[in-house]
Write a protein that holds these residues in place. Structure first.
Motif, PDB file in Angstrom:
ATOM      1  N   VAL A  68       0.834  -1.207   0.000  1.00 36.70           N
ATOM      2  CA  VAL A  68       0.000   0.000   0.000  1.00 36.70           C
ATOM      3  C   VAL A  68       0.870   1.259   0.000  1.00 36.70           C
ATOM      4  O   VAL A  68       0.590   2.229  -0.722  1.00 36.70           O
ATOM      5  CB  VAL A  68      -0.951  -0.002   1.219  1.00 36.70           C
ATOM      6  CG1 VAL A  68      -1.730   1.309   1.297  1.00 36.70           C
ATOM      7  CG2 VAL A  68      -1.912  -1.174   1.143  1.00 36.70           C
ATOM      8  N   VAL A  69       1.935   1.245   0.802  1.00 37.45           N
ATOM      9  CA  VAL A  69       2.835   2.398   0.844  1.00 37.45           C
ATOM     10  C   VAL A  69       3.485   2.625  -0.518  1.00 37.45           C
ATOM     11  O   VAL A  69       3.620   3.771  -0.975  1.00 37.45           O
ATOM     12  CB  VAL A  69       3.907   2.205   1.938  1.00 37.45           C
ATOM     13  CG1 VAL A  69       5.027   3.241   1.805  1.00 37.45           C
ATOM     14  CG2 VAL A  69       3.272   2.308   3.323  1.00 37.45           C
ATOM     15  N   VAL A  70       3.870   1.552  -1.196  1.00 38.23           N
ATOM     16  CA  VAL A  70       4.459   1.685  -2.533  1.00 38.23           C
ATOM     17  C   VAL A  70       3.488   2.391  -3.477  1.00 38.23           C
ATOM     18  O   VAL A  70       3.861   3.318  -4.206  1.00 38.23           O
ATOM     19  CB  VAL A  70       4.856   0.302  -3.085  1.00 38.23           C
ATOM     20  CG1 VAL A  70       5.086   0.358  -4.589  1.00 38.23           C
ATOM     21  CG2 VAL A  70       6.113  -0.203  -2.386  1.00 38.23           C
ATOM     22  N   ALA A  71       2.226   1.968  -3.468  1.00 33.99           N
ATOM     23  CA  ALA A  71       1.233   2.581  -4.356  1.00 33.99           C
ATOM     24  C   ALA A  71       1.062   4.064  -4.046  1.00 33.99           C
ATOM     25  O   ALA A  71       1.009   4.904  -4.952  1.00 33.99           O
ATOM     26  CB  ALA A  71      -0.108   1.854  -4.215  1.00 33.99           C
ATOM     27  N   SER A  72       0.994   4.406  -2.770  1.00 34.65           N
ATOM     28  CA  SER A  72       0.809   5.819  -2.410  1.00 34.65           C
ATOM     29  C   SER A  72       2.046   6.645  -2.738  1.00 34.65           C
ATOM     30  O   SER A  72       1.948   7.812  -3.133  1.00 34.65           O
ATOM     31  CB  SER A  72       0.475   5.948  -0.924  1.00 34.65           C
ATOM     32  OG  SER A  72       1.595   5.641  -0.114  1.00 34.65           O
TER      33      SER A  72
END
Length: 431
Positions: free
Chosen positions: A25-29
């Motif tokens: 999720v952090v990668v996507a954001s």
């Protein structure tokens, strides 16, 4: 296996599973957030120069953005401590998106006061993009914290490198909408920041910081269960928040000095290039490579921070930033190649400093005080960057780009005595 052992094994399995999801999720954001922050880096100074008409104020946008990020870092850190990373980061990215829209409106209406206010709010996105690196490390094992931070940072690369190279196309979009071309990248920033916030609010479940806090409490409870008296005392009074370690001070100093040097030199490079007739596409290439160097080496840097150590990589940051300042000082203004080299070294040195400094801070904190401490440190980093951005325009207008570059490099060398202080035994540090 006892019941307590089974509980701890289940907690460890849960930690690993949620950590994998959190990083995704952090990668996507971060991909989205990287595109958002690139707008201010690439054209913020040029937009202010165009609207205000004074070269000495060209560093003001960077100062306003970093000053806004200071306030946002404080708020995001406090909200995250109370409500978790999901809410804190979501609010920060949302504010950054609204600030970017405000910049577009200010450019379209030629409203300078609104531009300055909007840049302050836009800075919330910058702060949030950096604080997201902590979310990726909340559940990481101690031996993998540098790597976890690096995963969050490297994922910024795609958006951050694409952003500057979309300056010309987004400028065309802006012209088609009958607004100044330099406002175009902020249209991209608004969409990117708002989407990044939405991704975190919807998908960052369970919240990594809140889960880390619960798992730490479970482990402490299991460790004290053998002593009934100790357990009784623990139940009667809340556990005190532990103090942060000296590593947090060292990590903060590393990140503050690298931020000042990076912001000061990077902010004035587009202005120097435009003064010597480089076009926007060349500015985009130089800043794009600079941002790539800030984030793309992160996996290797994280591995080195975990394997070689936090302190040696902090020294490497100082040496690399000094080299960047020297190259920038001696590079002819019409030499695109040397400007690329200087800005690439500048980004790489910042990368070394940020990941090693972040790991030092994480090592010196616990889930009970981590978000609040990290938010406070990021406030200091942002304020330092604001000072560097504001002074960069004044120094360049009075003394030139070469002196600004060498001053930034020399300032970075101050990391070395900070590191020596960190290596001193505690007993030797006392008079």
């Amino acid at each position: 296996m006892t019941s307590g052992d089974r509980d701890l094994a289940a907690d460890e399995a849960l930690r690993r599973r949620v950590q994998r999801r959190t990083l995704a999720v952090v990668v996507a954001s971060q991909v989205l957030g990287g595109a958002g922050l690139a707008a201010g880096v690439t054209v913020g100074a040029l937009l202010a120069q165009e609207l205000v008409g004074a070269d000495s104020l060209a560093g003001l946008p960077a100062a306003l953005i970093t000053l806004g990020s200071a306030g946002a870092a404080f708020v995001v850190g406090r909200v995250s401590q109370r409500r978790g990373r999901r809410i804190g980061l979501g609010i920060g990215f949302g504010a950054g998106g609204l600030g970017a829209l405000g910049v577009v409106v200010a450019a379209a209406t030629d409203d300078v006061p609104l531009l300055f206010v909007a840049l302050l709010v836009y800075g919330a996105g910058t702060a949030t993009n950096l604080q997201a690196r902590y979310a990726g490390s909340d559940l990481a094992a101690p031996s993998a914290r540098g790597t976890a931070v690096s995963v969050a940072l490297v994922s910024t690369t795609l958006g951050a490198v694409a952003g500057p190279n979309l300056v010309a196309p987004m400028g065309s979009v802006a012209v088609a909408l009958r607004i100044p071309a330099l406002a175009g990248p902020f249209l991209l920033a608004a969409a990117a920041y708002l989407l990044a916030g939405l991704v975190l609010v919807l998908l960052l479940r369970p919240d990594p910081l809140l889960l880390a806090r619960r798992l730490e409490a479970d482990a402490a409870s299991a460790a004290s269960a053998a002593s009934a008296a100790s357990a009784e005392r623990d139940a009667a009074a809340p556990a005190p928040v532990p103090p942060v370690g000296r590593g947090a001070i060292v990590g903060a100093a590393v990140m503050i000095l690298t931020q000042i040097a990076m912001v000061a030199i990077m902010t004035m490079t587009p202005v120097e290039m435009r003064a010597h007739h480089h076009d926007l596409s060349e500015v985009g290439v130089v800043i794009g490579i600079h941002i790539a160097a800030m984030y793309l080496p992160s996996p290797l840097t994280g591995l080195l921070v975990d394997r070689v150590g936090r302190i040696p990589m902090a020294v490497a940051a100082a040496v690399t930033l000094l080299a960047a300042g020297v190259v920038g000082a001696v590079a002819p203004a019409d030499s695109l190649g040397l400007l690329v080299l200087a800005l690439a070294l500048l980004g790489l040195g910042w990368n070394f400093g940020l990941i090693s400094g972040t790991a030092l801070v994480i090592d010196a904190t616990t889930p009970a005080n981590r978000a609040r401490t990290q938010g406070t440190i990021d406030v200091l980093i942002a304020l330092a960057g604001a000072g560097g951005g504001a002074m960069s325009g004044v120094v360049m207008a009075s003394a030139g780009y070469a002196l600004l570059s060498i001053a930034g490099g020399v300032l970075s060398a101050l990391l070395v005595p900070v590191v020596f202080w960190a290596l001193r035994p505690r007993s030797a540090a006392r008079p």
